[in-house]
Design an enzyme around this catalytic site. Structure first.
Site, PDB file in Angstrom:
ATOM      1  N   GLU A 264      -4.280  13.422 -43.930  1.00 31.96           N
ATOM      2  CA  GLU A 264      -4.101  12.767 -42.628  1.00 31.96           C
ATOM      3  C   GLU A 264      -5.456  12.256 -42.128  1.00 31.96           C
ATOM      4  O   GLU A 264      -5.939  12.616 -41.052  1.00 31.96           O
ATOM      5  CB  GLU A 264      -3.467  13.720 -41.605  1.00 31.96           C
ATOM      6  CG  GLU A 264      -2.123  14.293 -42.027  1.00 31.96           C
ATOM      7  CD  GLU A 264      -1.001  13.267 -42.006  1.00 31.96           C
ATOM      8  OE1 GLU A 264      -1.256  12.091 -41.703  1.00 31.96           O
ATOM      9  OE2 GLU A 264       0.136  13.648 -42.320  1.00 31.96           O
ATOM     10  N   ASP A 394       4.234  16.696 -14.887  1.00 37.26           N
ATOM     11  CA  ASP A 394       2.827  16.980 -15.158  1.00 37.26           C
ATOM     12  C   ASP A 394       2.182  17.302 -13.812  1.00 37.26           C
ATOM     13  O   ASP A 394       2.162  16.461 -12.906  1.00 37.26           O
ATOM     14  CB  ASP A 394       2.148  15.764 -15.808  1.00 37.26           C
ATOM     15  CG  ASP A 394       0.712  16.066 -16.206  1.00 37.26           C
ATOM     16  OD1 ASP A 394       0.487  17.119 -16.829  1.00 37.26           O
ATOM     17  OD2 ASP A 394      -0.173  15.254 -15.886  1.00 37.26           O
ATOM     18  N   ASP A 449       4.624  21.054 -17.436  1.00 38.57           N
ATOM     19  CA  ASP A 449       3.361  21.411 -18.084  1.00 38.57           C
ATOM     20  C   ASP A 449       3.166  22.925 -17.958  1.00 38.57           C
ATOM     21  O   ASP A 449       3.187  23.478 -16.855  1.00 38.57           O
ATOM     22  CB  ASP A 449       2.219  20.659 -17.396  1.00 38.57           C
ATOM     23  CG  ASP A 449       0.870  20.946 -18.032  1.00 38.57           C
ATOM     24  OD1 ASP A 449       0.820  21.670 -19.045  1.00 38.57           O
ATOM     25  OD2 ASP A 449      -0.141  20.445 -17.507  1.00 38.57           O
ATOM     26  N   HIS A 525      -0.689  10.602 -16.771  1.00 38.98           N
ATOM     27  CA  HIS A 525       0.088  11.689 -16.164  1.00 38.98           C
ATOM     28  C   HIS A 525       1.587  11.504 -16.395  1.00 38.98           C
ATOM     29  O   HIS A 525       2.297  12.465 -16.737  1.00 38.98           O
ATOM     30  CB  HIS A 525      -0.226  11.776 -14.664  1.00 38.98           C
ATOM     31  CG  HIS A 525      -1.700  11.900 -14.381  1.00 38.98           C
ATOM     32  ND1 HIS A 525      -2.428  12.983 -14.805  1.00 38.98           N
ATOM     33  CD2 HIS A 525      -2.570  11.066 -13.751  1.00 38.98           C
ATOM     34  CE1 HIS A 525      -3.695  12.819 -14.442  1.00 38.98           C
ATOM     35  NE2 HIS A 525      -3.805  11.657 -13.801  1.00 38.98           N
ATOM     36  N   ASP A 528       2.322  12.098 -20.087  1.00 39.38           N
ATOM     37  CA  ASP A 528       2.459  13.526 -20.398  1.00 39.38           C
ATOM     38  C   ASP A 528       3.791  14.076 -19.891  1.00 39.38           C
ATOM     39  O   ASP A 528       4.461  14.857 -20.583  1.00 39.38           O
ATOM     40  CB  ASP A 528       1.301  14.314 -19.781  1.00 39.38           C
ATOM     41  CG  ASP A 528       0.020  14.193 -20.594  1.00 39.38           C
ATOM     42  OD1 ASP A 528       0.100  13.744 -21.758  1.00 39.38           O
ATOM     43  OD2 ASP A 528      -1.053  14.541 -20.073  1.00 39.38           O
TER      44      ASP A 528
END
Length: 545
Positions: A264, A394, A449, A525, A528
């Site tokens: 990778e 988040d 989160d 934000h 996420d």
């Protein structure tokens, strides 16, 4: 042995005086003026040395000062245990001191014999015929590369390729051949994140050894994670680039690290990191083999794609071998029906994504992370038919925003619809929970989160179906790749902030303008929150990134 009388006299005197060759030569009748030279010459003659060794061994046995062999130790211990050894009065004395001495001597002799056996095995391995893996286990597309390796035409092999192209499998099959044919060479296999090694390249190497019927010749262990070629003690080490000190600390007992595999490649920070690792690892040898395998990112400006292009055009020491699952022929059976169905499905629903992911082409034009975005109105009528909603949070306060997102995922078309958002500064958990309930969005689970478990508990206390996201090594990279291959339908009127974040989110660049690998942790934000919302999708088998 055929000693002359003078040679025999010299040897006897040499033993008697404790090793003075000059004095032994004089007493044996050699000319005194040449005694030093004559004595030294006699000690180079095999027949004299053999006589001296046998005579000394006989003297030691007569004196009882010779060292017992392992067989003699075991025999004497058995006689003591059976009470067969007695003193002059017929009593069996206390042999505890003898037994302790024999135990100590036995350990020393066992270690010595094990080392001698290892040396014999190693020497046999060095003298063995050249080992070649059976090319029938390797797809035809890689045969030219393997012949190139055997001919030592290049020192670096770069393997970009689509999903399921067996590039990693091929490298893992080649490494044992290189180990067996280069007895002073060790191997180092790297991933960007060390915690991903056990279930990836370590498992891949065990698969390769089994495929080559070599499992009995290698010993595998996980603490520390390494594979040892039993015949010579050569090692295959495994390390993560997230802990460079562990790479520098590798010190083989003999030889050098001459085989390095970066799996990778695009996940590493860039060519400088690769170069530093190679310089730290490859020391002390005249030959080296470097392998770099990866699925090309979409952006042509990604450093791994540019590195490959430059190597192909300008680096005479490097060979580039591109591959896809279509090159495998009969080996496609190894991939399974599900893989082939997924490939055909993506080919129909998103040809550009198929071209990148399965054919390994860098077909993106710039630095945008998300390239499949459609901006349009999403009607209430459409939303009324959305039957499975995904929601994520988040946490934030100031300056970081609190972000809530509500989504729908059409699995058949691999399309994500953005329904609603919240994007706030300086709002308490109580306020945001109240707003979610006011919008009647407490109807589906909210994945939050996990960095703020207290806030997750607050939401539960306020009556929301909240759960903490499950983070782990590689979760950001995998979830982002999952999102990157999906089509995103965004209504600017419903989710204007999500539109801005997803459209403006770009890879970072260095001072030369080259794209830096990885995903920027800024202005993301709602991104996420969207990753958390879909966590149950991208962690589920059958929903590949």
């Amino acid at each position: 042995m055929g000693l002359t009388p003078k040679q025999k006299a010299f040897a006897d005197e040499y033993i008697k005086n404790g090793g003075n060759a000059t004095d032994a030569a004089i007493k044996a009748g050699y000319a005194e003026k040449n005694a030093r030279i004559t004595g030294a010459k006699n000690l180079t003659k095999a027949n004299i040395l053999e006589y001296i060794a046998e005579k000394q061994s006989l003297i030691e046995k007569q004196k009882g000062t010779d060292i017992m062999s392992l067989a003699e130790i075991q025999q004497r211990r058995s006689m003591i245990a059976r009470g067969e050894l007695t003193d002059s009065f017929g009593f069996a004395p206390d042999f505890s001191d003898q037994l302790k001495s024999m135990n100590d001597l036995e350990k020393a002799l066992a270690i010595k014999e094990a080392k001698e056996e290892q040396q014999r095995i190693a020497e046999k391995a060095r003298l063995q015929e050249v080992y070649h893996l059976d090319l029938s286990v390797v797809p035809d597309v890689f045969h030219r590369m393997i012949r190139d390796i055997r001919a030592k035409k290049h020192s670096e092999y770069i393997l970009p390729g689509g999903r399921g192209s067996m590039k990693s499998s091929t490298v893992s099959l080649v490494i044992p051949e290189l180990i067996k044919n280069n007895p002073n060479m060790h191997a180092l296999i790297l991933r960007k994140v060390g915690n991903t090694i056990k279930d990836s390249v370590y498992a891949q190497m065990k698969w390769a050894l089994d495929k080559l019927n070599l499992s009995q010749e290698f010993a595998c262990k996980v603490s520390p994670m390494e594979i040892t070629y039993k015949a010579t003690g050569q090692k295959i080490y495994f390390r993560g680039a997230d802990d460079p000190l562990k790479i520098k600390s590798i010190k083989p007992e003999f030889g050098y690290i001459g085989i390095v595999w970066f799996e990778e490649l695009d996940q590493f920070a860039g060519p400088e990191e690769i170069r530093n690792i190679q310089q730290s690892a490859i020391r002390g040898g005249n030959e080296a083999y470097k392998f770099k395998s990866f699925n090309p990112p979409r952006s042509k400006n990604n450093w791994a794609n540019e590195y490959t292009t430059q190597a192909k055009e300008k680096d005479e020491s490097a060979m580039v071998q591109h591959s896809t699952y279509l090159d495998l022929g009969i080996e496609q059976e190894w991939l399974g029906d599900m893989f082939l169905k997924d490939a055909e499905h993506l080919k129909e629903t998103n040809p550009d994504a198929y071209d990148n992911e399965y054919l390994g082409h860098a077909n993106g034009n710039g630095g945008n992370v998300f390239e499949y975005i459609e901006e349009r109105t999403i009607t209430d009528e459409e939303i009324s038919h959305f039957d499975r909603i995904y929601q994520g949070v988040d946490w934030g306060w100031m300056p970081d925003k609190y972000a809530f997102i509500r989504l729908y995922y059409d699995a058949a078309r691999e399309t994500i619809y953005f329904i609603d958002e919240m994007y706030e500064n300086k709002k308490s958990n109580e306020w945001t929970a109240g707003e979610i309930k006011r919008r009647k969005y407490n109807d589906y689970e909210i994945t939050c989160d996990s960095a703020e478990p207290k806030s997750v508990n607050d939401y539960r206390d306020f009556g929301l179906p909240a759960r903490a996201a499950i983070k782990g090594p590689g979760s950001i990279e995998y979830s982002m790749k999952w999102w990157q291959r999906r089509k995103l339908v965004i209504d600017p009127a419903r989710t204007p902030n999500a539109r801005d974040e997803f459209k403006k989110y770009e890879y970072e660049r260095d001072k030369e303008g080259n794209i830096i690998s990885g995903y920027p942790d800024k202005d993301n934000h709602l991104i996420d929150a969207a990753r958390y919302a879909t966590e149950r999708l991208w962690t589920r088998r059958g929903h590949s990134a």
